[in-house]
Design a protein around this motif. Sequence first.
Motif, PDB file in Angstrom:
ATOM      1  N   VAL A  62       8.291   0.127  -5.742  1.00 65.05           N
ATOM      2  CA  VAL A  62       7.438  -0.333  -6.851  1.00 65.05           C
ATOM      3  C   VAL A  62       8.169  -1.384  -7.688  1.00 65.05           C
ATOM      4  O   VAL A  62       7.642  -2.464  -7.967  1.00 65.05           O
ATOM      5  CB  VAL A  62       6.970   0.856  -7.728  1.00 65.05           C
ATOM      6  N   ALA A  63       9.416  -1.081  -8.059  1.00 67.30           N
ATOM      7  CA  ALA A  63      10.175  -2.030  -8.888  1.00 67.30           C
ATOM      8  C   ALA A  63      10.405  -3.342  -8.149  1.00 67.30           C
ATOM      9  O   ALA A  63      10.296  -4.428  -8.720  1.00 67.30           O
ATOM     10  CB  ALA A  63      11.514  -1.417  -9.298  1.00 67.30           C
TER      11      ALA A  63
ATOM     12  N   VAL B 299       0.845  -1.195   0.000  1.00 67.28           N
ATOM     13  CA  VAL B 299       0.000   0.000   0.000  1.00 67.28           C
ATOM     14  C   VAL B 299       0.887   1.255   0.000  1.00 67.28           C
ATOM     15  O   VAL B 299       0.621   2.224  -0.718  1.00 67.28           O
ATOM     16  CB  VAL B 299      -0.954  -0.003   1.230  1.00 67.28           C
ATOM     17  N   LEU B 300       1.973   1.220   0.802  1.00 73.70           N
ATOM     18  CA  LEU B 300       2.911   2.348   0.833  1.00 73.70           C
ATOM     19  C   LEU B 300       3.503   2.584  -0.558  1.00 73.70           C
ATOM     20  O   LEU B 300       3.593   3.729  -1.018  1.00 73.70           O
ATOM     21  CB  LEU B 300       4.033   2.063   1.848  1.00 73.70           C
ATOM     22  N   ALA B 301       3.882   1.504  -1.232  1.00 74.18           N
ATOM     23  CA  ALA B 301       4.438   1.623  -2.588  1.00 74.18           C
ATOM     24  C   ALA B 301       3.410   2.266  -3.524  1.00 74.18           C
ATOM     25  O   ALA B 301       3.735   3.129  -4.342  1.00 74.18           O
ATOM     26  CB  ALA B 301       4.846   0.242  -3.111  1.00 74.18           C
ATOM     27  N   HIS B 302       2.154   1.868  -3.380  1.00 71.47           N
ATOM     28  CA  HIS B 302       1.085   2.400  -4.232  1.00 71.47           C
ATOM     29  C   HIS B 302       0.890   3.904  -3.978  1.00 71.47           C
ATOM     30  O   HIS B 302       0.774   4.690  -4.919  1.00 71.47           O
ATOM     31  CB  HIS B 302      -0.222   1.645  -3.962  1.00 71.47           C
ATOM     32  N   PHE B 303       0.845   4.278  -2.719  1.00 73.67           N
ATOM     33  CA  PHE B 303       0.623   5.689  -2.373  1.00 73.67           C
ATOM     34  C   PHE B 303       1.796   6.577  -2.790  1.00 73.67           C
ATOM     35  O   PHE B 303       1.621   7.689  -3.251  1.00 73.67           O
ATOM     36  CB  PHE B 303       0.414   5.848  -0.862  1.00 73.67           C
ATOM     37  N   THR B 304       3.021   6.085  -2.559  1.00 72.77           N
ATOM     38  CA  THR B 304       4.198   6.946  -2.743  1.00 72.77           C
ATOM     39  C   THR B 304       4.737   6.918  -4.171  1.00 72.77           C
ATOM     40  O   THR B 304       5.462   7.825  -4.562  1.00 72.77           O
ATOM     41  CB  THR B 304       5.359   6.501  -1.825  1.00 72.77           C
ATOM     42  N   HIS B 305       4.422   5.872  -4.926  1.00 70.64           N
ATOM     43  CA  HIS B 305       5.000   5.668  -6.268  1.00 70.64           C
ATOM     44  C   HIS B 305       6.531   5.576  -6.184  1.00 70.64           C
ATOM     45  O   HIS B 305       7.219   5.889  -7.140  1.00 70.64           O
ATOM     46  CB  HIS B 305       4.630   6.815  -7.227  1.00 70.64           C
ATOM     47  N   ASP B 306       7.057   5.197  -5.017  1.00 71.37           N
ATOM     48  CA  ASP B 306       8.508   5.160  -4.874  1.00 71.37           C
ATOM     49  C   ASP B 306       9.110   4.116  -5.813  1.00 71.37           C
ATOM     50  O   ASP B 306       8.727   2.938  -5.769  1.00 71.37           O
ATOM     51  CB  ASP B 306       8.902   4.818  -3.430  1.00 71.37           C
ATOM     52  N   PRO B 307      10.051   4.534  -6.676  1.00 69.35           N
ATOM     53  CA  PRO B 307      10.566   3.595  -7.692  1.00 69.35           C
ATOM     54  C   PRO B 307      11.210   2.341  -7.113  1.00 69.35           C
ATOM     55  O   PRO B 307      11.100   1.260  -7.679  1.00 69.35           O
ATOM     56  CB  PRO B 307      11.589   4.425  -8.486  1.00 69.35           C
ATOM     57  N   VAL B 308      11.912   2.483  -5.967  1.00 70.43           N
ATOM     58  CA  VAL B 308      12.582   1.316  -5.375  1.00 70.43           C
ATOM     59  C   VAL B 308      11.541   0.295  -4.914  1.00 70.43           C
ATOM     60  O   VAL B 308      11.615  -0.894  -5.238  1.00 70.43           O
ATOM     61  CB  VAL B 308      13.477   1.730  -4.178  1.00 70.43           C
TER      62      VAL B 308
ATOM     63  N   ALA C 214      -8.021  -5.408  -5.103  1.00 69.66           N
ATOM     64  CA  ALA C 214      -7.791  -4.034  -5.562  1.00 69.66           C
ATOM     65  C   ALA C 214      -6.747  -4.049  -6.664  1.00 69.66           C
ATOM     66  O   ALA C 214      -5.922  -4.955  -6.742  1.00 69.66           O
ATOM     67  CB  ALA C 214      -7.304  -3.160  -4.411  1.00 69.66           C
ATOM     68  N   GLU C 215      -6.804  -3.040  -7.509  1.00 69.25           N
ATOM     69  CA  GLU C 215      -5.801  -2.870  -8.556  1.00 69.25           C
ATOM     70  C   GLU C 215      -4.816  -1.819  -8.044  1.00 69.25           C
ATOM     71  O   GLU C 215      -5.070  -0.621  -8.147  1.00 69.25           O
ATOM     72  CB  GLU C 215      -6.467  -2.369  -9.851  1.00 69.25           C
ATOM     73  N   LEU C 216      -3.722  -2.252  -7.490  1.00 65.44           N
ATOM     74  CA  LEU C 216      -2.710  -1.311  -7.018  1.00 65.44           C
ATOM     75  C   LEU C 216      -1.587  -1.216  -8.049  1.00 65.44           C
ATOM     76  O   LEU C 216      -1.518  -2.006  -8.988  1.00 65.44           O
ATOM     77  CB  LEU C 216      -2.125  -1.781  -5.674  1.00 65.44           C
ATOM     78  N   LEU C 217      -0.693  -0.249  -7.829  1.00 65.75           N
ATOM     79  CA  LEU C 217       0.487  -0.112  -8.693  1.00 65.75           C
ATOM     80  C   LEU C 217       1.355  -1.351  -8.654  1.00 65.75           C
ATOM     81  O   LEU C 217       2.132  -1.608  -9.566  1.00 65.75           O
ATOM     82  CB  LEU C 217       1.345   1.040  -8.175  1.00 65.75           C
ATOM     83  N   VAL C 218       1.282  -2.069  -7.536  1.00 67.85           N
ATOM     84  CA  VAL C 218       2.080  -3.289  -7.371  1.00 67.85           C
ATOM     85  C   VAL C 218       1.111  -4.444  -7.097  1.00 67.85           C
ATOM     86  O   VAL C 218       0.010  -4.228  -6.595  1.00 67.85           O
ATOM     87  CB  VAL C 218       3.076  -3.148  -6.189  1.00 67.85           C
TER      88      VAL C 218
END
Length: 415
Positions: A212-213, A201-210, A394-398
């Motif tokens: 997320v990748a 969830v943190l990765a989704h909210f922040t879009h942090d590249p590290v 849910a459809e998250l960034l990750v």
Amino acid sequence: HAQQEPKLDEGGRRVYAEIELPLVPVLAEMEAVGIRLDTARLGEVEADIEGRLAEVAAECQRLAPRPFNVRSRHELRDVLFDELGLTGSKKVKDGWSTDSDVLEKLVDQHPLPGKVLEFRSLDKLLGTYLKKLPSYVASDGRVHTTFQQDVAATGRLSSMDPNLQNIPVRTFEGRRIRECFVPGDGFVFLSADYSQVELRVLAHFTHDPVLVAGFQAGEDIHRRTAMELFGVGPLGVTNAQRSAAKAINFGLLYGMSAFRLANDLQIPQAEAQRYMDAYFARMPAVRGWIEQTKEEARVAGFVTTLHGRRRVIPEIQAATFQERSAGEREAVNTRIQGTAADLIKIAMIRVHRALVGSRARMVLQVHDELLLEVPEAEVEAVTALVKREMEGAAELLVPLAVNTAVGRTWEEAHG
């Protein structure tokens, strides 16, 4: 209902209509189904722990300069601070506090505080679970807890009469209690839990590249963070470095200070501060999101989860620094934990719908874990179904990831 609904904003309406209301029949069924308890086995565990408690109590007496009542905070205070000369760290109205957090700080100074902590944890297990659980067993041999939707401010479910969510996970004795919960004849337990859902969830909210990748590649996220933090390759990460990265990853969700990190990792505070500075230098998107969340909470007086659940945070406007800091931690934590809570509730609704026609049924929900009772012949099909429905919540960034395990006791499935 007619009076309350107009007061809801759009997010609140969505949480009500799409999460809380459809969850009611799901929880009602779980409460009705209950979970089977092997009381004979529980009795054996109780006898063992009573024996162990007596040993620990005797050990406390041996370590003290004179006989004292371990349960008496007054007597303990006199023994620790007056007679053994240990240093207190928190005052209450009638002298030094003997709370658990105070005793934990004294563990290195003398063996008695550690033994008292052990005594308290065994005593609590006996009083809260081992002696009380049998009285909750209904005529069907099962315990029927009550799930509450509206108690935890973050939106997490809580359980009462008895509370089955609080059995200690990491202690040997807690594991022994979970071994006494068993499935019905012809069934096994299937445990399914979200893997590192709050960090996703943190990765989704922040879009942090590290972050997320790392999650998109299915990497060990703590190892990946350690590589960034210490500037080493994947094979160069030591266990200590991974532990430090893990402590920071999770600590951030709860607004952990350098002081607390130093305590947890048993390192000097200056070194802990360096770790945190390096973390934010490598992952500035995380710091940016944390600061933005605090600012939004200060301006609006509330925060909302991904799905629109709102939590009002009056402390963020408080006069004292301490209260304001607590409000800021609450703001960050609520967005993460509250979103994770919404996800598991959505997952429960999806799993419940998908199980129509199956004899498998959900029996418990604890934090990010669902426990199901599944006919032995259906294990493979139900495992695939549960994984699919939970990962699709849910459809998250990750991607959401779910770990599953099967066992003949709750502990075996959980482990």
